[in-house]
Write an enzyme that holds these catalytic residues in place. Structure first.
Site, mmCIF file in Angstrom:
data_model
loop_
_atom_site.group_PDB
_atom_site.id
_atom_site.type_symbol
_atom_site.label_atom_id
_atom_site.label_comp_id
_atom_site.label_asym_id
_atom_site.label_seq_id
_atom_site.Cartn_x
_atom_site.Cartn_y
_atom_site.Cartn_z
ATOM 1 N N LYS A 1 0.851 -1.199 0.000
ATOM 2 C CA LYS A 1 0.000 0.000 0.000
ATOM 3 C C LYS A 1 0.884 1.246 0.000
ATOM 4 C CE LYS A 1 -4.023 1.869 2.500
ATOM 5 N NZ LYS A 1 -4.919 1.677 3.661
ATOM 6 N N SER B 1 -10.037 -0.861 7.026
ATOM 7 C CA SER B 1 -9.478 -0.656 5.684
ATOM 8 C C SER B 1 -8.769 -1.853 5.070
ATOM 9 C CB SER B 1 -8.529 0.547 5.686
ATOM 10 O OG SER B 1 -9.275 1.730 5.667
ATOM 11 N N SER C 1 -9.779 1.544 2.735
ATOM 12 C CA SER C 1 -8.912 2.340 1.880
ATOM 13 C C SER C 1 -7.832 1.533 1.166
ATOM 14 C CB SER C 1 -8.234 3.415 2.726
ATOM 15 O OG SER C 1 -7.388 2.811 3.686
#
Ligand code: MG
Ligand code: ZN
Lengths: 94, 476, 484
Positions: free
Chosen positions: C79, C178, C154
């Site tokens: 990420k 997330s 996210s």
């Protein structure tokens, strides 16, 4: 209801600008958020200590021996402007 | 009308730990810009602070020395404000739970010992530095960012510039005793803000508190307080008492200048520092730190009074500086006369140090030299006045008292035979004084002694001269 | 055989047995990315050449019979809020558009040291502030299962990359769900271990007391493999725990000869989910079906009450936004990040830079957090929320005193359409009641696929007590074995 002045004051503290056309919808949304979060007022928290961290049994204080120093060049690699090894901004009016 | 001044101080002290507070970068002054940095003290995204144990150790030492109550919980908070020298947009500090609660320091006034209470002491990180160049630009150096600080906040219990100065002297002395800071104002390792207002003693009316920032010497603190006292009294008298102000001291102009008016307190939006879990501090560790502390000024003062029979004031002054107190005790190793040594240090020695604006260890006077000098005085080898001259000479040259006395031929003349000629000559030249003396004018004797001293170039033993004059006038 | 459709542990076995080379594995994945990612947009930056070079080195190591790390040349996505020296770290924001970190996050170092190969940095909601990956400055990510819906967020890029077989494993972060919600939306396994299990050093914080690093895999074993390579106490992160230095999790089930872990497991189901924010009916059916699986396998199911769940979404929103507003303060245009060209005062430098570079959701949360911290609100909202947080944690302590796991839906709704207008922010905030409690109490939690509704995946959340991560892994493996 939150007032225009309140919103603008908060924006100023947070160093953000809200344009005139953003202001109305934003106030509406902010009122919703405030209404939403205000519900926690009804919880009885007398004699309850705030929980700062879930792991509370901390005795991990140590002498800091992890060296992570970086070169001046690395320190400056992400700034827009530099001079003589310093970070540089335009002279700011106080 | 009479006014009372009310002064509270906020003092930031840089701790002289090896490393910064949240990272391993060296805590050093004067390096090239941005060479003592890492992701943590630059506030780079993803970096994390590690609370350095060494910093707590130093801070706790200070807390104990200032008689405060050390908290068993160390909790760090974020204090938010935007400024160019603050890389994270917040300063990691302590909000509602300082590591040290309360405490006090005592200052020696001429008439009494006054206790100045502390509100609290907390730990925080220092910011970077900005330089405003001539070319319309601001340059930033983050070497100082993350240097550990303690902030000492006093209660508003000082009532004059003099008291504030005495407090700062004592504070600096204590920090030096326990060796937790370099306390150099010129390097910024000690910084002081003053909160001041005045109250009309008759009506009880108060002026609104002003905060004076950027004071970079004790002298500036004194001058700024004196300036503000007048300004506040004028405001009260003109009834122009407005709102809380932040001002700064302008050294060149010799006055304080308005920086900003603030309605209410600044809002720092305190948040718990989520990257540093609260740490428990054991009583054992606090006790352990206590045992490493040297004798503190207050304890030393009591001991000086008890063992050396000194007055509270003298003992207070002598123990104000660790170096001075050690100098005093060292001198006593060579001459066993605490009163004499104390009198000389309190008098001529301190006066000279003050004039030169230096500390005792920076001077050319050693404990051995002072002791040797005082032995000469005590044994009547030289008289008091000559002693003072020799002391000045030691300060100037660093030569030993023996050498100075010998080279300048200052040994006191205590031989009656040697003095007789001079005394006779003085009497011969001052017939009128003899008549005056016999007519009861005592002053004439003093004049004659002075004449003999002058003629002997200060070397005559004054007591002996006195005695001889009386005897020889009797014979005439 | 399509290499990319293998499970990570299958790939690993084949690489070690030299049935396939690491280079082949990496080439196949790069090819997959080249074919698919222009549409899915799971990656912000890629590291193809470096990945290939590394794969050759791994093959060399294997050829020489040298010891090989836990991740043995597997392709991994990270990420983009996790700092890496070699690739820019943008947080999905214009603010850090060009930002190059001078240091690696501890998890990046661990992947490298375990011979994992970082293929690229994945897309995400700006600064992890969102639940659909639509707030990214680099455009939204699409769900590989149905390109009209969001992958969740996210960590949507990381979840999509695994679901689309563009990487074998990936890393996400989880502050209020997330990792688990995108895992659920993409039909894969996501684990958010206990707070303190994985170092956060180098993970760009959204809310420090809630942030966790989490992992994605195609099954529980995959997720456990990467979890094992990342966990452990880190001196550089004071919030990491020495409790994390436990034995590798995967050993448990690799040597257990197919044991039924569900037998005798004590399962709690909070009634508040049924009472307060009921799920879509079809979604609820999938959950009930999964519970039946547990029951049939010998688990003891009990309905329990977690009274303060009622306020979890509110507590989460307050604490999260307060910490967000604090963490976003360092983006001032000075030492790093976007700087406005026009400014005359210091204030203008801040305001212009921040206003230009932060997206709408980031601004909203910064302002909400600022509001909740200013003046009397600090005590009324922020401090108060921390107290209710303690009450919630104590509720869970009670439940875990007599139960092994808590089961719930990972999300009460199905993956929604891109740009869907039905979602007002307040509604989505309330959904945090499902996933945020695990963050508020630091519990370990996993999302595991349990079925489909209208061709869209549904995930179940298995939550365990702090540092009982082994228990939820056993529950997950047990469930997988039962439905196979
Ligand atoms: Mg301060
Ligand atoms: Zn540093």
């Amino acid at each position: 209801m939150i007032s225009k002045d309140q919103v603008l004051h908060i924006a100023n503290i947070a160093k953000l600008r809200i344009t005139d056309e953003e202001l109305e919808p934003f106030m509406e949304k902010f009122d919703q958020i405030i209404e939403f979060v205000d519900r926690i007022r009804e919880v009885d928290t007398e004699d309850v200590e705030p929980l700062y961290q879930v792991n509370e049994d901390n005795e991990l204080l140590e002498y800091n021996e992890t060296n992570q120093m970086i070169s001046r060049q690395e320190a400056l690699q992400n700034t827009q402007e530099q001079k003589y090894g310093y970070f540089k901004i335009l002279k700011v009016v106080e | 009308m009479t006014y009372k001044t009310i002064i509270g101080l906020e003092i930031h002290v840089e701790l002289s730990t090896k490393h910064k507070i949240f990272c391993n970068c060296p805590n050093e002054f004067g390096a090239e810009a941005n060479t003592l940095v890492c992701p943590t003290c630059l506030g780079l995204p993803g970096s994390m602070p590690i609370l350095n144990k060494e910093v707590l150790e130093y801070a706790i030492k200070a807390g104990i020395a200032f008689n405060g109550k050390i908290s068993n919980l160390i909790k760090m908070d974020r204090k938010h404000y935007f400024y160019s020298d603050l890389p994270k947009g917040y300063q990691v500090s302590q909000a509602e739970v300082p590591f040290c609660d309360g405490g006090y320091l005592e200052i020696e006034l001429e008439s009494e010992t006054k206790k100045i209470n502390l509100e609290r002491i907390h730990i925080e990180e220092d910011t970077g530095k900005q330089i405003h160049s001539e070319e319309e630009e601001t340059l930033l150096d983050f070497n100082r960012s993350g240097v550990p600080l303690i902030e000492i906040v006093t209660k508003p219990e000082m009532n004059s510039a003099e008291e504030a100065k005495l407090f700062l002297d004592k504070l600096r002395a204590t920090l030096k005793y326990i060796e937790v800071s370099n306390v150099k104002m010129e390097e910024g390792s000690l910084r002081c803000d003053v909160n001041i207002n005045v109250v009309d003693s008759e009506t009880g009316k108060k002026s609104i508190i002003a905060e004076i920032k950027n004071l970079n010497s004790f002298r500036a603190v004194v001058k700024a307080i004196e300036f503000e006292e007048k300004r506040h009294i004028d405001l009260l008298e003109a009834d122009k008492n407005t709102e809380k102000e932040t001002r700064r001291w302008d050294e060149a102009k010799g006055e304080t200048i308005l920086m900003r008016k603030k309605a209410g307190a600044s809002d720092y939006r305190f948040v718990v520092e989520g990257a540093i879990p609260p740490v428990r501090i054991s009583d054992e560790w606090i006790e352990e730190i206590k045992t490493t502390l040297p004798e503190l000024p207050q304890d030393k003062k009591t001991r000086f009074m008890d063992s050396f029979g000194l007055s509270s004031y003298d003992a207070g002054v002598l123990t104000q500086s660790k170096d001075l107190s050690e100098f005093f005790e060292e001198t006593l190793k060579y001459i066993d006369d605490s009163k004499l040594v104390s009198n000389w240090i309190m008098g001529d020695v301190l006066r000279r140090l003050n004039d030169d604006e230096i500390e005792i260890q920076e001077s050319k006077l050693s404990p051995k030299a002072l002791a040797d000098l005082l032995l000469l005085v005590r044994d009547d080898k030289i008289n008091n006045n000559t002693g003072k001259k020799v002391l000045k000479e030691i300060f100037d040259t660093g030569n030993s008292p023996e050498k100075i006395v010998k080279e300048k031929g200052l040994i006191q003349i205590s031989d009656e035979g040697e003095l007789k000629k001079i005394v006779e000559e003085v009497l011969n030249n001052n017939e009128q004084s003899i008549i005056d003396f016999k007519n009861g004018k005592d002053r004439a004797l003093g004049f004659l002694v002075g004449q003999v001293m002058k003629a002997s170039r200060g070397k005559a033993n004054p007591q002996l001269v006195n005695k001889m004059l009386l005897e020889m006038m009797e014979e005439r | 055989m399509d290499i990319t459709s293998l499970k990570a542990w299958e790939m690993k076995e084949k690489i070690i047995k030299k049935e396939i080379s690491c280079k082949e594995v990496i080439q196949a994945h790069i090819k997959k990315i080249e074919e698919e990612d222009s549409e899915i947009n799971a990656f912000i930056s890629l590291n193809k050449e470096e990945a290939l070079r590394k794969s050759e080195k791994i093959d060399e190591k294997i050829k020489k019979g040298e010891g090989i790390g836990l991740l043995s040349g597997l392709p991994i996505g990270i990420k983009d809020n996790i700092a890496s020296k070699d690739l820019k770290t943008t947080c999905g924001s214009k603010m850090l558009d060009k930002y190059i970190s001078p240091f690696n996050a501890t998890v990046v170092e661990k992947i490298i040291n375990n011979d994992g190969i970082i293929i690229g940095k994945t897309n995400m909601d700006e600064f992890a502030l969102g639940d659909s990956t639509e707030t990214s400055y680099f455009g939204p990510t699409k769900n590989p299962i149905n390109k009209n819906v969001v992958p969740g967020g996210s960590s949507g890029g990381s979840a999509a990359a695994v679901a689309a077989n563009m990487v074998a494993l990936s890393l996400g972060t989880d502050t209020g769900g997330s990792v688990r919600q995108p895992a659920s939306f993409c039909g894969i396994v996501g684990i958010k271990p206990s707070y303190g299990m994985i170092s956060r050093y180098g993970v760009i914080p959204m809310a420090d007391t809630l942030d966790h690093v989490g992992v994605f895999g195609r099954d529980v074993r995959d997720a456990t493999l990467i979890l094992d390579s990342l966990k452990g106490y880190d001196k550089k992160d004071s919030t990491s725990s020495k409790m994390s230095n436990s034995e590798a999790f995967s050993i448990v089930f690799e040597e257990d000869k197919g044991r039924n872990y569900l037998d005798g497991m004590k399962v709690a189901i909070p009634r508040e989910y049924i009472d307060l924010v009921p799920a879509d009916k079809k979604v609820q059916e999938q959950f009930d079906k999964a519970i039946k699986v547990f029951e049939k396998s010998g688990a003891k199911i009990e309905i329990v009450s977690i009274p303060h769940l009622k306020y979890a979404a509110e507590v989460y929103y307050i604490i999260m936004s307060c910490e967000v507003s604090s963490n976003m303060a360092r983006y001032d245009g000075i030492a790093f990040g976007h700087r406005a060209e026009e400014y005359e005062t210091l204030d203008e430098l801040y305001i212009n830079s921040r206003t230009e570079a932060f997206g709408k959701e980031a601004k909203t949360r910064i302002l909400a957090g600022t509001y909740a911290l200013t003046g009397s609100k600090n005590a009324e909202l922020y401090q108060k929320a921390m107290k209710v947080r303690r009450l919630l944690k104590e509720d869970y302590d009670k439940v875990f005193a007599s139960h092994d796991v808590v089961l719930s839906l990972s999300s009460k709704e199905l993956p929604f359409e891109l740009n869907s207008i039905k979602k007002t922010s307040i509604e989505s905030y309330k959904l945090n009641m499902y996933s945020a409690p695990a963050n508020l109490a630091g519990l370990c939690a996993m999302s595991i696929p349990i079925g489909e509704v209208d061709g869209l995946p549904v995930g179940m959340e298995i939550t365990g007590d702090r540092f009982k991560d082994r228990t939820i892994i056993k529950a997950g493996i047990g469930y997988e074995r039962a439905v196979l």
